[in-house]
Write a protein that holds these residues in place. Structure first.
Motif, PDB file in Angstrom:
ATOM      1  N   ALA A   1       6.349  15.946   0.308  1.00  0.00           N
ATOM      2  CA  ALA A   1       6.819  15.229   1.497  1.00  0.00           C
ATOM      3  C   ALA A   1       6.587  16.051   2.759  1.00  0.00           C
ATOM      4  CB  ALA A   1       8.300  14.883   1.347  1.00  0.00           C
ATOM      5  N   ALA A   2       6.850  17.348   2.690  1.00  0.00           N
ATOM      6  CA  ALA A   2       6.630  18.211   3.854  1.00  0.00           C
ATOM      7  C   ALA A   2       5.152  18.231   4.236  1.00  0.00           C
ATOM      8  CB  ALA A   2       7.126  19.620   3.555  1.00  0.00           C
ATOM      9  N   TRP A   3       4.272  18.290   3.248  1.00  0.00           N
ATOM     10  CA  TRP A   3       2.834  18.309   3.504  1.00  0.00           C
ATOM     11  C   TRP A   3       2.369  17.008   4.148  1.00  0.00           C
ATOM     12  CZ3 TRP A   3      -1.180  15.461   0.983  1.00  0.00           C
ATOM     13  CH2 TRP A   3      -2.467  15.898   1.303  1.00  0.00           C
ATOM     14  N   VAL A   4       2.946  15.885   3.730  1.00  0.00           N
ATOM     15  CA  VAL A   4       2.550  14.579   4.270  1.00  0.00           C
ATOM     16  C   VAL A   4       3.111  14.359   5.671  1.00  0.00           C
ATOM     17  CG1 VAL A   4       2.784  12.079   3.952  1.00  0.00           C
ATOM     18  CG2 VAL A   4       2.297  13.530   1.990  1.00  0.00           C
TER      19      VAL A   4
ATOM     20  N   LEU B   1      12.332  19.259  -8.240  1.00  0.00           N
ATOM     21  CA  LEU B   1      13.268  18.152  -8.437  1.00  0.00           C
ATOM     22  C   LEU B   1      12.956  17.016  -7.473  1.00  0.00           C
ATOM     23  CD1 LEU B   1      16.762  19.851  -8.953  1.00  0.00           C
ATOM     24  CD2 LEU B   1      15.236  18.869 -10.672  1.00  0.00           C
ATOM     25  N   PRO B   2      12.979  15.764  -7.947  1.00  0.00           N
ATOM     26  CA  PRO B   2      12.707  14.634  -7.055  1.00  0.00           C
ATOM     27  C   PRO B   2      13.944  14.271  -6.237  1.00  0.00           C
ATOM     28  CG  PRO B   2      13.084  13.848  -9.278  1.00  0.00           C
ATOM     29  CD  PRO B   2      13.133  15.350  -9.360  1.00  0.00           C
ATOM     30  N   TYR B   3      13.726  13.882  -4.977  1.00  0.00           N
ATOM     31  CA  TYR B   3      14.790  13.441  -4.084  1.00  0.00           C
ATOM     32  C   TYR B   3      14.378  12.120  -3.435  1.00  0.00           C
ATOM     33  CZ  TYR B   3      16.527  18.231  -4.506  1.00  0.00           C
ATOM     34  OH  TYR B   3      16.992  19.432  -4.999  1.00  0.00           O
ATOM     35  N   ALA B   4      15.304  11.183  -3.386  1.00  0.00           N
ATOM     36  CA  ALA B   4      15.000   9.860  -2.838  1.00  0.00           C
ATOM     37  C   ALA B   4      14.591   9.943  -1.369  1.00  0.00           C
ATOM     38  CB  ALA B   4      16.205   8.940  -3.008  1.00  0.00           C
ATOM     39  N   ARG B   5      15.163  10.902  -0.631  1.00  0.00           N
ATOM     40  CA  ARG B   5      14.854  11.014   0.800  1.00  0.00           C
ATOM     41  C   ARG B   5      13.372  11.289   1.021  1.00  0.00           C
ATOM     42  NH1 ARG B   5      17.276  15.992  -0.444  1.00  0.00           N
ATOM     43  NH2 ARG B   5      15.791  17.719  -0.280  1.00  0.00           N
ATOM     44  N   ASN B   6      12.742  12.006   0.069  1.00  0.00           N
ATOM     45  CA  ASN B   6      11.325  12.323   0.215  1.00  0.00           C
ATOM     46  C   ASN B   6      10.450  11.092   0.017  1.00  0.00           C
ATOM     47  OD1 ASN B   6      11.809  15.065   0.705  1.00  0.00           O
ATOM     48  ND2 ASN B   6      11.908  15.506  -1.481  1.00  0.00           N
TER      49      ASN B   6
ATOM     50  N   LEU C   1       0.808  -1.217   0.000  1.00  0.00           N
ATOM     51  CA  LEU C   1       0.000   0.000   0.000  1.00  0.00           C
ATOM     52  C   LEU C   1       0.843   1.269   0.000  1.00  0.00           C
ATOM     53  CD1 LEU C   1      -2.722  -1.086   2.589  1.00  0.00           C
ATOM     54  CD2 LEU C   1      -2.998  -0.877   0.110  1.00  0.00           C
ATOM     55  N   MET C   2       2.150   1.121   0.065  1.00  0.00           N
ATOM     56  CA  MET C   2       3.031   2.280   0.039  1.00  0.00           C
ATOM     57  C   MET C   2       3.235   2.768  -1.400  1.00  0.00           C
ATOM     58  SD  MET C   2       3.776   3.042   3.147  1.00  0.00           S
ATOM     59  CE  MET C   2       2.089   2.555   3.510  1.00  0.00           C
ATOM     60  N   PRO C   3       3.673   4.021  -1.587  1.00  0.00           N
ATOM     61  CA  PRO C   3       3.829   4.542  -2.953  1.00  0.00           C
ATOM     62  C   PRO C   3       4.679   3.665  -3.861  1.00  0.00           C
ATOM     63  CG  PRO C   3       4.010   6.323  -1.367  1.00  0.00           C
ATOM     64  CD  PRO C   3       3.934   5.049  -0.566  1.00  0.00           C
TER      65      PRO C   3
ATOM     66  N   TYR D   1       7.027  10.420  -8.774  1.00  0.00           N
ATOM     67  CA  TYR D   1       7.519  11.791  -8.895  1.00  0.00           C
ATOM     68  C   TYR D   1       6.928  12.680  -7.807  1.00  0.00           C
ATOM     69  CZ  TYR D   1       8.242  16.482 -10.786  1.00  0.00           C
ATOM     70  OH  TYR D   1       8.591  17.800 -10.927  1.00  0.00           O
ATOM     71  N   ALA D   2       5.620  12.546  -7.575  1.00  0.00           N
ATOM     72  CA  ALA D   2       4.946  13.408  -6.610  1.00  0.00           C
ATOM     73  C   ALA D   2       5.510  13.229  -5.204  1.00  0.00           C
ATOM     74  CB  ALA D   2       3.442  13.139  -6.616  1.00  0.00           C
ATOM     75  N   VAL D   3       5.642  11.973  -4.755  1.00  0.00           N
ATOM     76  CA  VAL D   3       6.097  11.742  -3.376  1.00  0.00           C
ATOM     77  C   VAL D   3       7.597  11.954  -3.222  1.00  0.00           C
ATOM     78  CG1 VAL D   3       4.209  10.166  -2.857  1.00  0.00           C
ATOM     79  CG2 VAL D   3       6.362   9.254  -3.745  1.00  0.00           C
ATOM     80  N   SER D   4       8.307  12.238  -4.301  1.00  0.00           N
ATOM     81  CA  SER D   4       9.735  12.534  -4.226  1.00  0.00           C
ATOM     82  C   SER D   4      10.020  14.029  -4.135  1.00  0.00           C
ATOM     83  CB  SER D   4      10.464  11.959  -5.450  1.00  0.00           C
ATOM     84  OG  SER D   4      10.339  10.553  -5.497  1.00  0.00           O
ATOM     85  N   LEU D   5       8.976  14.854  -4.174  1.00  0.00           N
ATOM     86  CA  LEU D   5       9.143  16.302  -4.143  1.00  0.00           C
ATOM     87  C   LEU D   5       9.141  16.827  -2.712  1.00  0.00           C
ATOM     88  CD1 LEU D   5       6.721  17.307  -7.048  1.00  0.00           C
ATOM     89  CD2 LEU D   5       9.208  17.001  -7.151  1.00  0.00           C
TER      90      LEU D   5
END
Length: 259
Positions: free
Chosen positions: A61-64, A227-232, A16-18, A53-57
């Motif tokens: 990530a800050a909003w979640v 830009l996407p980042y893996a940490r996000n 169920l994760m991204p 792409y979305a969850v890497s921004l």
């Protein structure tokens, strides 16, 4: 049975994760392409790529993550409650299984951050025992024992370290802590994203924890928002895991979503 249930929950949770959803969408697209429906395969591939792409921004990530991390403020060293604390409970994370590594280097980054916070607080609560928690779903060295060895290697008196090595997840950890600690004052150390669920589970077991969040997710102030980042991706994964845990606790009647 407990271990089987643990792995079933983990597999379902990962799906169920991204990343899990994106893999499933990609596999569906590949299947459609293989059976001769390439036009219909486009949509699953586009959805998978868009989700990743979305969850890497940074903004996403800050909003979640922010609602979880802002639920409890960091515990200050001048907090008067520390004087009466008898237990500092460190919830486990994970570790490497290479026994050739020193205990501290076996811990993952989350466990290291949690332990560092516990040791910081232990200096201001000299009467407190540091209780390390976490078992082993694979039958290897329990996580709590690695945590405890790392704590001693960092200078904590071995006489102040206690171990709870039977639990496999947070509900079990809280039940074991309640049996060990009873009604004595305690500080609860875990990740900031994990703290809202951990506190609710602790209270459901009759505990009155003082939250001490650690292991905050970092968002680079220099990062470009598009830009996407893996940490996000990892931060969103951890946060969504907590939201699902809170929802499941509410569905099963063990937790309240709002306090």
């Amino acid at each position: 049975m407990e271990i089987s249930g643990f792995w079933i929950k983990r597999i379902l949770g990962q799906g169920l994760m991204p990343l899990g959803v994106s893999v499933c969408l990609s596999l569906w697209g590949m299947l459609l392409a293989l059976v001769g429906r390439p036009k219909r395969a486009v949509a699953p591939f586009v959805l998978a790529a868009s989700l990743l792409y979305a969850v890497s921004l940074d903004p996403v990530a800050a909003w979640v993550v922010a609602p979880l991390e802002r639920a409890y403020a960091p515990l200050r060293l001048d907090d008067a409650r520390l004087a009466g604390v008898r237990w500092i409970v460190v919830l486990g994370s994970s570790h490497h299984h290479d026994a050739a590594l020193p205990p501290l280097l076996r811990l993952d980054t989350v466990a290291t951050a949690r332990l560092a916070e516990a040791l910081r607080l232990a200096r201001r609560a000299p009467r407190a025992q540091v209780l390390c928690t976490g078992g082993s779903p694979t039958g290897g060295t329990p996580h709590a024992e690695v945590l405890a060895a790392a704590a001693v290697s960092l200078g904590l008196d071995a006489g102040r370290v206690a171990v709870e090595n039977a639990s496999l997840d947070t509900p079990q950890q809280m039940a074991e802590v309640a049996r060990r600690v009873g009604h004595e004052p305690l500080v609860l150390v875990t990740s900031a994203t994990h703290m809202p669920r951990a506190v609710r589970l602790a209270r459901a077991c009759g505990l009155s924890p003082i939250p001490a969040p650690a292991a905050y997710e970092c968002f680079s102030p220099d990062g470009l928002p598009f830009l996407p980042y893996a940490r996000n991706l990892l931060a969103c994964h951890r946060a969504l895991h907590e939201y699902l845990g809170l929802l499941w606790g509410w569905i099963t009647g063990r937790l309240q979503l709002w306090e």
